[in-house]
Design a protein around this motif. Structure first.
Motif, mmCIF file in Angstrom:
data_model
loop_
_atom_site.group_PDB
_atom_site.id
_atom_site.type_symbol
_atom_site.label_atom_id
_atom_site.label_comp_id
_atom_site.label_asym_id
_atom_site.label_seq_id
_atom_site.Cartn_x
_atom_site.Cartn_y
_atom_site.Cartn_z
ATOM 1 N N ASP A 63 0.838 -1.200 0.000
ATOM 2 C CA ASP A 63 0.000 0.000 0.000
ATOM 3 C C ASP A 63 0.871 1.247 0.000
ATOM 4 O O ASP A 63 1.984 1.247 0.505
ATOM 5 C CB ASP A 63 -0.909 0.028 1.235
ATOM 6 C CG ASP A 63 -1.999 -1.014 1.150
ATOM 7 O OD1 ASP A 63 -2.332 -1.424 0.028
ATOM 8 O OD2 ASP A 63 -2.526 -1.406 2.207
ATOM 9 N N SER A 78 0.872 5.745 0.217
ATOM 10 C CA SER A 78 0.198 7.023 0.449
ATOM 11 C C SER A 78 0.895 8.034 -0.452
ATOM 12 O O SER A 78 1.994 7.784 -0.942
ATOM 13 C CB SER A 78 0.284 7.430 1.918
ATOM 14 O OG SER A 78 1.632 7.542 2.300
ATOM 15 N N TRP A 79 0.275 9.157 -0.688
ATOM 16 C CA TRP A 79 0.828 10.134 -1.611
ATOM 17 C C TRP A 79 1.566 11.215 -0.854
ATOM 18 O O TRP A 79 1.050 11.799 0.084
ATOM 19 C CB TRP A 79 -0.289 10.729 -2.469
ATOM 20 C CG TRP A 79 -0.921 9.698 -3.332
ATOM 21 C CD1 TRP A 79 -2.092 9.046 -3.107
ATOM 22 C CD2 TRP A 79 -0.396 9.161 -4.542
ATOM 23 N NE1 TRP A 79 -2.333 8.146 -4.103
ATOM 24 C CE2 TRP A 79 -1.310 8.194 -5.008
ATOM 25 C CE3 TRP A 79 0.755 9.397 -5.274
ATOM 26 C CZ2 TRP A 79 -1.104 7.479 -6.171
ATOM 27 C CZ3 TRP A 79 0.947 8.675 -6.450
ATOM 28 C CH2 TRP A 79 0.034 7.735 -6.882
ATOM 29 N N ASN A 113 3.474 2.957 2.895
ATOM 30 C CA ASN A 113 2.817 3.129 4.197
ATOM 31 C C ASN A 113 3.642 2.428 5.257
ATOM 32 O O ASN A 113 4.137 1.316 5.047
ATOM 33 C CB ASN A 113 1.415 2.515 4.178
ATOM 34 C CG ASN A 113 0.412 3.418 3.494
ATOM 35 O OD1 ASN A 113 0.667 4.588 3.286
ATOM 36 N ND2 ASN A 113 -0.720 2.862 3.151
#
Length: 97
Positions: free
Chosen positions: A76, A78-79, A95
């Motif tokens: 996963d 995140s930006w 993440n």
């Protein structure tokens, strides 16, 4: 006495007090209970100040990058958004678990 029409309940009972009797004195001791239903928060509408065509291209690029990230089995993401020299840089970041 003339009865006026189209009055609300509050207007009709303005200035009157209910006399305590054995029927309603029980309720005078009770404190009003707070409502158990919580107020529903309305979702905040997020807006992006881009033309529709540019927003569509941005969404397409973000989708391509996230699909590549997942194909490489990076997990996963995140930006991470940064600003450098008048440019906005959006990069995927792993993440933390």
């Amino acid at each position: 006495m003339k009865i006026r029409k189209n009055l609300s309940d509050a207007e009709m009972f303005r200035g009157s007090r209910e006399k305590l009797t054995f029927e309603n004195s029980v309720y005078a001791d009770e404190k009003p209970q707070p409502a158990k239903i919580k107020a529903v928060k309305t979702p905040v509408q997020k807006t992006i100040l881009l033309p529709d065509e540019a927003l569509e291209r941005l969404n397409r690029f973000l989708l391509e990058i996230s699909m590549e990230w997942l194909k490489n089995k990076n997990g996963d993401c995140s930006w991470k958004v940064t600003k450098e020299n008048g440019r906005i840089i959006i990069m995927p970041a792993a993440n933390k678990k």
